[in-house]
Design a protein around this motif. Structure first.
Motif, PDB file in Angstrom:
ATOM      1  N   THR A   1      37.532  37.468  49.838  1.00 50.97           N
ATOM      2  CA  THR A   1      38.195  37.009  48.625  1.00 50.97           C
ATOM      3  C   THR A   1      37.140  36.355  47.753  1.00 50.97           C
ATOM      4  O   THR A   1      36.405  35.481  48.216  1.00 50.97           O
ATOM      5  CB  THR A   1      39.290  35.970  48.954  1.00 50.97           C
ATOM      6  OG1 THR A   1      40.269  36.592  49.777  1.00 50.97           O
ATOM      7  CG2 THR A   1      39.945  35.449  47.683  1.00 50.97           C
ATOM      8  N   ILE A   2      37.054  36.789  46.520  1.00 45.68           N
ATOM      9  CA  ILE A   2      36.170  36.162  45.547  1.00 45.68           C
ATOM     10  C   ILE A   2      37.104  35.317  44.667  1.00 45.68           C
ATOM     11  O   ILE A   2      37.851  35.882  43.858  1.00 45.68           O
ATOM     12  CB  ILE A   2      35.398  37.205  44.706  1.00 45.68           C
ATOM     13  CG1 ILE A   2      34.732  38.254  45.606  1.00 45.68           C
ATOM     14  CG2 ILE A   2      34.411  36.526  43.789  1.00 45.68           C
ATOM     15  CD1 ILE A   2      33.750  37.726  46.614  1.00 45.68           C
ATOM     16  N   PRO A   3      37.104  33.995  44.868  1.00 50.28           N
ATOM     17  CA  PRO A   3      38.081  33.150  44.182  1.00 50.28           C
ATOM     18  C   PRO A   3      38.102  33.368  42.669  1.00 50.28           C
ATOM     19  O   PRO A   3      37.060  33.449  42.027  1.00 50.28           O
ATOM     20  CB  PRO A   3      37.629  31.718  44.520  1.00 50.28           C
ATOM     21  CG  PRO A   3      36.857  31.875  45.790  1.00 50.28           C
ATOM     22  CD  PRO A   3      36.200  33.222  45.707  1.00 50.28           C
ATOM     23  N   ARG A   4      39.315  33.495  42.143  1.00 46.14           N
ATOM     24  CA  ARG A   4      39.600  33.656  40.708  1.00 46.14           C
ATOM     25  C   ARG A   4      39.073  34.957  40.114  1.00 46.14           C
ATOM     26  O   ARG A   4      39.051  35.128  38.904  1.00 46.14           O
ATOM     27  CB  ARG A   4      39.076  32.476  39.902  1.00 46.14           C
ATOM     28  CG  ARG A   4      39.683  31.176  40.336  1.00 46.14           C
ATOM     29  CD  ARG A   4      38.989  30.035  39.658  1.00 46.14           C
ATOM     30  NE  ARG A   4      39.023  28.893  40.521  1.00 46.14           N
ATOM     31  CZ  ARG A   4      39.728  27.804  40.278  1.00 46.14           C
ATOM     32  NH1 ARG A   4      40.447  27.711  39.206  1.00 46.14           N
ATOM     33  NH2 ARG A   4      39.712  26.806  41.122  1.00 46.14           N
ATOM     34  N   VAL A   5      38.587  35.862  40.984  1.00 48.52           N
ATOM     35  CA  VAL A   5      38.057  37.133  40.483  1.00 48.52           C
ATOM     36  C   VAL A   5      38.766  38.315  41.122  1.00 48.52           C
ATOM     37  O   VAL A   5      39.306  39.166  40.427  1.00 48.52           O
ATOM     38  CB  VAL A   5      36.529  37.232  40.719  1.00 48.52           C
ATOM     39  CG1 VAL A   5      35.988  38.555  40.209  1.00 48.52           C
ATOM     40  CG2 VAL A   5      35.799  36.067  40.067  1.00 48.52           C
ATOM     41  N   GLY A   6      38.733  38.401  42.451  1.00 47.48           N
ATOM     42  CA  GLY A   6      39.340  39.539  43.124  1.00 47.48           C
ATOM     43  C   GLY A   6      38.916  39.637  44.575  1.00 47.48           C
ATOM     44  O   GLY A   6      38.763  38.620  45.261  1.00 47.48           O
ATOM     45  N   TYR A   7      38.670  40.873  45.031  1.00 45.96           N
ATOM     46  CA  TYR A   7      38.340  41.139  46.424  1.00 45.96           C
ATOM     47  C   TYR A   7      37.143  42.077  46.501  1.00 45.96           C
ATOM     48  O   TYR A   7      36.862  42.829  45.580  1.00 45.96           O
ATOM     49  CB  TYR A   7      39.535  41.787  47.141  1.00 45.96           C
ATOM     50  CG  TYR A   7      40.764  40.921  47.104  1.00 45.96           C
ATOM     51  CD1 TYR A   7      40.947  39.906  48.022  1.00 45.96           C
ATOM     52  CD2 TYR A   7      41.739  41.124  46.126  1.00 45.96           C
ATOM     53  CE1 TYR A   7      42.078  39.105  47.977  1.00 45.96           C
ATOM     54  CE2 TYR A   7      42.868  40.329  46.072  1.00 45.96           C
ATOM     55  CZ  TYR A   7      43.028  39.318  46.998  1.00 45.96           C
ATOM     56  OH  TYR A   7      44.137  38.521  46.940  1.00 45.96           O
TER      57      TYR A   7
ATOM     58  N   ILE B   1      36.537  43.913  43.033  1.00 46.57           N
ATOM     59  CA  ILE B   1      37.604  44.602  42.310  1.00 46.57           C
ATOM     60  C   ILE B   1      38.691  43.560  42.038  1.00 46.57           C
ATOM     61  O   ILE B   1      39.103  42.830  42.938  1.00 46.57           O
ATOM     62  CB  ILE B   1      38.121  45.828  43.105  1.00 46.57           C
ATOM     63  CG1 ILE B   1      39.134  46.614  42.302  1.00 46.57           C
ATOM     64  CG2 ILE B   1      38.643  45.453  44.446  1.00 46.57           C
ATOM     65  CD1 ILE B   1      39.449  47.987  42.905  1.00 46.57           C
ATOM     66  N   SER B   2      39.116  43.467  40.802  1.00 41.57           N
ATOM     67  CA  SER B   2      40.068  42.424  40.405  1.00 41.57           C
ATOM     68  C   SER B   2      41.481  42.744  40.885  1.00 41.57           C
ATOM     69  O   SER B   2      41.818  43.897  41.166  1.00 41.57           O
ATOM     70  CB  SER B   2      40.064  42.253  38.889  1.00 41.57           C
ATOM     71  OG  SER B   2      40.685  43.364  38.270  1.00 41.57           O
ATOM     72  N   ARG B   3      42.302  41.706  40.919  1.00 40.08           N
ATOM     73  CA  ARG B   3      43.704  41.882  41.285  1.00 40.08           C
ATOM     74  C   ARG B   3      44.402  42.793  40.269  1.00 40.08           C
ATOM     75  O   ARG B   3      45.238  43.620  40.634  1.00 40.08           O
ATOM     76  CB  ARG B   3      44.402  40.523  41.355  1.00 40.08           C
ATOM     77  CG  ARG B   3      43.887  39.638  42.477  1.00 40.08           C
ATOM     78  CD  ARG B   3      44.553  38.273  42.440  1.00 40.08           C
ATOM     79  NE  ARG B   3      45.938  38.320  42.876  1.00 40.08           N
ATOM     80  CZ  ARG B   3      46.351  38.195  44.135  1.00 40.08           C
ATOM     81  NH1 ARG B   3      45.471  38.009  45.089  1.00 40.08           N
ATOM     82  NH2 ARG B   3      47.630  38.254  44.432  1.00 40.08           N
ATOM     83  N   ASP B   4      44.037  42.637  38.991  1.00 42.25           N
ATOM     84  CA  ASP B   4      44.645  43.480  37.950  1.00 42.25           C
ATOM     85  C   ASP B   4      44.303  44.952  38.164  1.00 42.25           C
ATOM     86  O   ASP B   4      45.155  45.828  38.005  1.00 42.25           O
ATOM     87  CB  ASP B   4      44.186  43.034  36.559  1.00 42.25           C
ATOM     88  CG  ASP B   4      44.753  41.683  36.166  1.00 42.25           C
ATOM     89  OD1 ASP B   4      45.793  41.279  36.734  1.00 42.25           O
ATOM     90  OD2 ASP B   4      44.156  41.032  35.302  1.00 42.25           O
TER      91      ASP B   4
END
Length: 170
Positions: free
Chosen positions: A102-108, A61-64
């Motif tokens: 943490t999925i770098p540059r993508v989300g969690y 799931i992205s930060r946005d």
């Protein structure tokens, strides 16, 4: 309990049903998490982040998307979301029932122990290899005791070895 991310509405804790993550019981309406019999109260935003991650369990799931679902689309700094994720991770460490990656540059992504346990159960459910037949006992060796000429190393046979030699020569 996975929702399509395009249809993801802001999280209303009062209308979110209780759920479990392994042995951890989460009650969003009361903002309570029960870990090993201990009740912990979470801040509303932290609970919303936990609910959003749990709804997409196993998926990134992205930060946005987290910002849209937990802060109703308001612009928030990275610190606010990072603080909520850190609190959820502390809860995960305390329970041991789930993990937040943490999925770098993508989300969690939230991974629950029950998913890992199901995979282990499938491995354990596979038939175990049958034990090999018990080994066949080796034949007992012929005793070199007493009065055998090869048994001259024992104190009780030293004399008998001499006797055997005397008999052969004599």
């Amino acid at each position: 309990m996975t929702l399509p991310l395009s249809d993801a509405a802001p999280i209303d804790l009062a209308r979110t049903p209780a759920f479990t993550l392994g042995a951890t019981r989460v009650n969003p309406a009361l903002r309570e998490v029960v870990v090993a019999g201990q009740v912990e109260m979470l801040e509303p935003r932290v609970m919303q982040v936990l609910v959003a991650l749990a709804e997409q369990r196993g998926q990134v799931i992205s930060r946005d998307t987290l910002s849209q679902r937990c802060w109703s689309g308001r612009t928030v700094g990275d610190d606010a979301l990072t603080r909520c994720i850190a609190r959820v991770r502390r809860l995960a460490e305390a329970s041991g029932d789930f993990n937040v990656e943490t999925i770098p540059r993508v989300g969690y992504r939230l991974t629950a122990a029950e998913v890992e346990a199901e995979a282990k159960d499938e491995v354990e459910a596979a038939p175990a290899p049958q034990p090999a037949a018990p080994p066949v006992p080796a034949r007992p060796q012929a005793s070199t005791h007493p009065l055998d000429s090869k048994c001259s190393d024992r104190p009780c046979c030293i004399g008998s070895s001499r006797l055997s030699r005397l008999r052969r020569t004599g």
